[in-house]
Design a protein around this motif. Structure first.
Motif, mmCIF file in Angstrom:
data_model
loop_
_atom_site.group_PDB
_atom_site.id
_atom_site.type_symbol
_atom_site.label_atom_id
_atom_site.label_comp_id
_atom_site.label_asym_id
_atom_site.label_seq_id
_atom_site.Cartn_x
_atom_site.Cartn_y
_atom_site.Cartn_z
ATOM 1 N N THR A 232 0.836 -1.208 0.000
ATOM 2 C CA THR A 232 0.000 0.000 0.000
ATOM 3 C C THR A 232 0.864 1.248 0.000
ATOM 4 O OG1 THR A 232 -1.559 -1.239 1.339
ATOM 5 C CG2 THR A 232 -1.907 1.118 1.188
ATOM 6 N N ARG A 233 1.918 1.223 0.840
ATOM 7 C CA ARG A 233 2.803 2.398 0.902
ATOM 8 C C ARG A 233 3.443 2.668 -0.455
ATOM 9 N NH1 ARG A 233 5.124 0.725 5.804
ATOM 10 N NH2 ARG A 233 7.255 0.857 5.045
ATOM 11 N N ALA A 234 3.870 1.594 -1.119
ATOM 12 C CA ALA A 234 4.506 1.754 -2.428
ATOM 13 C C ALA A 234 3.535 2.361 -3.428
ATOM 14 C CB ALA A 234 5.011 0.404 -2.922
ATOM 15 N N ILE A 235 2.292 1.888 -3.400
ATOM 16 C CA ILE A 235 1.306 2.388 -4.362
ATOM 17 C C ILE A 235 0.972 3.846 -4.089
ATOM 18 C CG2 ILE A 235 -1.126 2.163 -5.017
ATOM 19 C CD1 ILE A 235 -0.597 -0.928 -4.753
ATOM 20 N N LEU A 236 0.853 4.198 -2.817
ATOM 21 C CA LEU A 236 0.546 5.595 -2.492
ATOM 22 C C LEU A 236 1.706 6.518 -2.859
ATOM 23 C CD1 LEU A 236 -1.421 5.251 0.847
ATOM 24 C CD2 LEU A 236 -2.304 5.599 -1.449
ATOM 25 N N LEU A 237 2.923 5.997 -2.769
ATOM 26 C CA LEU A 237 4.084 6.792 -3.189
ATOM 27 C C LEU A 237 4.019 7.074 -4.685
ATOM 28 C CD1 LEU A 237 7.062 7.823 -2.318
ATOM 29 C CD2 LEU A 237 7.798 5.780 -3.531
ATOM 30 N N ILE A 238 3.634 6.039 -5.443
ATOM 31 C CA ILE A 238 3.526 6.226 -6.893
ATOM 32 C C ILE A 238 2.455 7.262 -7.199
ATOM 33 C CG2 ILE A 238 3.010 5.103 -9.083
ATOM 34 C CD1 ILE A 238 3.933 2.483 -7.785
ATOM 35 N N GLU A 239 1.344 7.191 -6.457
ATOM 36 C CA GLU A 239 0.271 8.146 -6.741
ATOM 37 C C GLU A 239 0.734 9.583 -6.504
ATOM 38 O OE1 GLU A 239 -3.089 8.501 -4.163
ATOM 39 O OE2 GLU A 239 -4.264 9.401 -5.758
ATOM 40 N N LYS A 240 1.438 9.766 -5.389
ATOM 41 C CA LYS A 240 1.816 11.129 -5.023
ATOM 42 C C LYS A 240 2.873 11.696 -5.963
ATOM 43 C CE LYS A 240 3.165 13.872 -1.092
ATOM 44 N NZ LYS A 240 4.045 13.873 0.076
ATOM 45 N N GLU A 241 3.801 10.864 -6.409
ATOM 46 C CA GLU A 241 4.938 11.404 -7.142
ATOM 47 C C GLU A 241 4.961 10.936 -8.588
ATOM 48 O OE1 GLU A 241 8.475 10.931 -4.859
ATOM 49 O OE2 GLU A 241 7.556 11.868 -3.112
ATOM 50 N N SER A 242 3.772 10.711 -9.145
ATOM 51 C CA SER A 242 3.724 10.112 -10.479
ATOM 52 C C SER A 242 4.274 11.029 -11.564
ATOM 53 C CB SER A 242 2.290 9.746 -10.818
ATOM 54 O OG SER A 242 1.520 10.914 -10.884
ATOM 55 N N HIS A 243 4.372 12.340 -11.286
ATOM 56 C CA HIS A 243 4.834 13.220 -12.357
ATOM 57 C C HIS A 243 6.345 13.423 -12.331
ATOM 58 C CE1 HIS A 243 4.292 15.701 -8.856
ATOM 59 N NE2 HIS A 243 4.913 16.698 -9.417
ATOM 60 N N ILE A 244 7.039 12.598 -11.560
ATOM 61 C CA ILE A 244 8.480 12.767 -11.405
ATOM 62 C C ILE A 244 9.202 11.631 -12.118
ATOM 63 C CG2 ILE A 244 10.340 12.945 -9.723
ATOM 64 C CD1 ILE A 244 8.052 13.643 -7.714
ATOM 65 N N THR A 245 10.336 11.940 -12.725
ATOM 66 C CA THR A 245 11.113 10.875 -13.359
ATOM 67 C C THR A 245 11.955 10.168 -12.283
ATOM 68 O OG1 THR A 245 12.662 12.617 -13.923
ATOM 69 C CG2 THR A 245 11.242 11.810 -15.695
ATOM 70 N N GLY A 246 12.354 8.954 -12.571
ATOM 71 C CA GLY A 246 13.149 8.188 -11.613
ATOM 72 C C GLY A 246 12.303 7.596 -10.509
ATOM 73 N N LEU A 247 11.054 7.277 -10.853
ATOM 74 C CA LEU A 247 10.130 6.761 -9.840
ATOM 75 C C LEU A 247 10.460 5.324 -9.460
ATOM 76 C CD1 LEU A 247 7.586 7.656 -8.328
ATOM 77 C CD2 LEU A 247 6.233 6.769 -10.195
ATOM 78 N N THR A 248 10.892 4.540 -10.454
ATOM 79 C CA THR A 248 11.144 3.116 -10.187
ATOM 80 C C THR A 248 12.196 2.934 -9.096
ATOM 81 O OG1 THR A 248 10.747 2.869 -12.536
ATOM 82 C CG2 THR A 248 11.482 0.918 -11.347
ATOM 83 N N GLN A 249 13.286 3.748 -9.176
ATOM 84 C CA GLN A 249 14.335 3.637 -8.160
ATOM 85 C C GLN A 249 13.765 3.941 -6.782
ATOM 86 O OE1 GLN A 249 14.700 4.903 -11.198
ATOM 87 N NE2 GLN A 249 16.827 5.459 -11.643
#
Lengths: 228, 246
Positions: A199-216
């Motif tokens: 859940t934490r990982a998914i919420l992180l993706i939601e919050k910062e989806s417009h940033i590059t380097g998200l996978t790292q």
């Protein structure tokens, strides 16, 4: 003369002029006023051949046929179910689209198939102009989801959660050992031992989806989570 | 605070709070101030603070109020009891009903309501502190909150007020100037189309003064518009930089 005033993946907001040309077509999230193409929402520009569109950073799910969505049964009627699909419109699941066998509705209570509060993974069959959304369970992937928990995110960020060819979601699944299903309506079903971390990982993706380097960033979070 | 009319509101070309005639009070805009709302914003003109929250589009009930062709906008403007010197009686008043109506009509000009038939977009605006120009602050906050909620719209709405105080045309009327000055004129516009969506006036102006007032307010709106856009840009930049407070 065609002029484009924005770069790919640039942040724009309502009222921003994206291009001035009659050769370029306005895609999703934009509208045309005379020669100009203007953004309707806060989002990131997407340039594709002759189209210019804006991917919103927030907003509600608008169903379209063929989408696979996760819904919660909200009400049981004599011959159909009302399903909450995290959208301004209610989903409608008709008996014929839900159950293969013949059911005599005068003798059976159809809540034995799907009851209030149960979670389903269904396909959107048809959306009428006035907002009636017909769902169907007549699909190889459609099923009832038992147990687990639901996480709701902005539906426009679902592609980022899935990642390129499913890379992001595979990473989360592998690291957390969870069973995860992502509905196109922004509802995500998670079941497994490490539900909290996923859940934490998914919420992180939601919050910062417009940033590059998200996978790292996500893999770092998952690594750190393991140690705790 | 001393009550009663000050002798002069403008002394040597400076206003009571030390501003020039065509100068704004300090302005501040912020989005994402309420976590549970789909979109939210705060807008401040000096001591006037408005907070707006947007929910929706969501299903509209009771059903007979639905519009099969477009979304219904439901807007509530409310002043909290402690927002002014004298306590504001809670609940709806003649004034709040009027302001809710005009703000709703201004917002309906910019939102693509036809994209969401049979739904409602709820907008709740609370005035935390009131010191003149409240409806403009409310409208600025509401338009930012709508954009934050991802509601498709033509453009943001920018609003500010102009007026006549001690015979001078001034920008951004504050509470004292509103009460004891001659004219208060709130103006809201869609800057891209240069279209005025809200214009009210109480008091008397000559035709020339009115023209001057309107031009001044329009110029002010462009300044507000710039601030609103910067606010959105900065917020997403801060998120990108990993600011935890956003």
């Amino acid at each position: 003369m065609s002029e484009i005033f924005v770069k790919d993946r640039e942040l724009v907001m309502p009222g921003d002029v994206l291009a001035k040309s009659i050769d370029i077509l306005p895609g999703n999230g934009t509208y045309r006023d005379g020669e100009e193409i203007i953004s309707k929402v806060i989002g990131l520009v997407k340039l594709k051949e002759r189209f210019i569109s804006v991917i919103p950073l927030s907003g509600k799910y608008i169903p379209k046929p063929g989408d696979r969505v996760i819904g919660v049964i909200e009400d049981v009627q004599p011959t159909f179910w009302n399903v909450n699909i995290n959208s301004p419109y209610l989903g409608l699941l008709l008996l014929g689209e839900a159950v293969r066998e013949y059911v005599d509705v005068t003798k059976t209570d159809i809540s034995k198939y799907y009851d209030i509060g149960e979670i389903i993974y269904a396909k959107v069959l048809h959306v009428s102009r006035s907002g009636v959304v017909s769902l169907s369970m007549n699909d190889p992937k459609a099923k009832k989801l038992r147990g687990g928990k639901l996480v709701r995110i902005t539906p426009y960020k679902v592609p980022r959660v899935i990642g390129r060819e499913g890379s992001m979601i595979e990473l989360i699944k592998e690291k957390t050992n969870c069973n995860i299903i992502v509905g196109q309506n922004g509802v995500i079903w998670i079941k497994g031992m490490n539900e909290g971390l996923a859940t934490r990982a998914i919420l992180l993706i939601e919050k910062e989806s417009h940033i590059t380097g998200l996978t790292q960033k996500v893999s770092k979070l998952l690594e750190e989570g393991d140690k705790k | 605070m001393k009550k009663g009319k000050p002798e002069r509101l403008i002394i040597d070309g400076k206003r009571l709070d030390g501003r020039d005639l065509e100068e704004f009070r300090e302005m501040e805009a912020k989005i994402k101030v309420i976590k549970s709302a789909d979109g939210s914003a705060m807008f401040r003109f000096g001591n006037t603070i408005a907070i707006a929250a947007v929910y929706g589009p969501r299903p509209m009930f009771p059903k007979h109020l639905q519009n099969p062709e477009r979304a219904v906008i439901n807007l509530r403007y409310n002043m909290v009891p402690f927002s002014t010197e004298d306590r504001v009686r809670p609940g709806v008043s003649r004034r709040s009903i009027e302001i809710s109506k005009i703000l709703k009509e201004a917002i309906a000009e910019t939102v693509f309501t036809e994209e969401f038939p049979r739904t409602v977009i709820d907008i709740y605006i609370e005035m935390i502190q009131a010191d003149g120009t409240t409806r403009c602050a409310a409208l600025n906050a509401a338009s930012l909150a709508l954009a934050d909620a991802g509601v498709p719209m033509k453009d943001l709405i920018a609003a500010c007020s102009a007026g006549k105080v001690d015979g001078h045309i001034v920008l951004d009327v504050n509470g004292k100037e509103d009460n004891y000055g001659e004219v208060d004129m709130p103006v809201a516009m869609i800057p891209r189309e240069n279209k005025v969506v809200l214009l009210q006036m109480d008091g008397l102006l000559t035709k020339e003064e009115f023209e001057k007032c309107l031009q001044l307010a329009k110029k002010g709106c462009m300044q507000v518009y710039k601030l609103q856009k910067e606010c959105i840009k900065n917020t997403y930049k801060q998120i990108a930089e990993g600011d935890e407070n956003v």
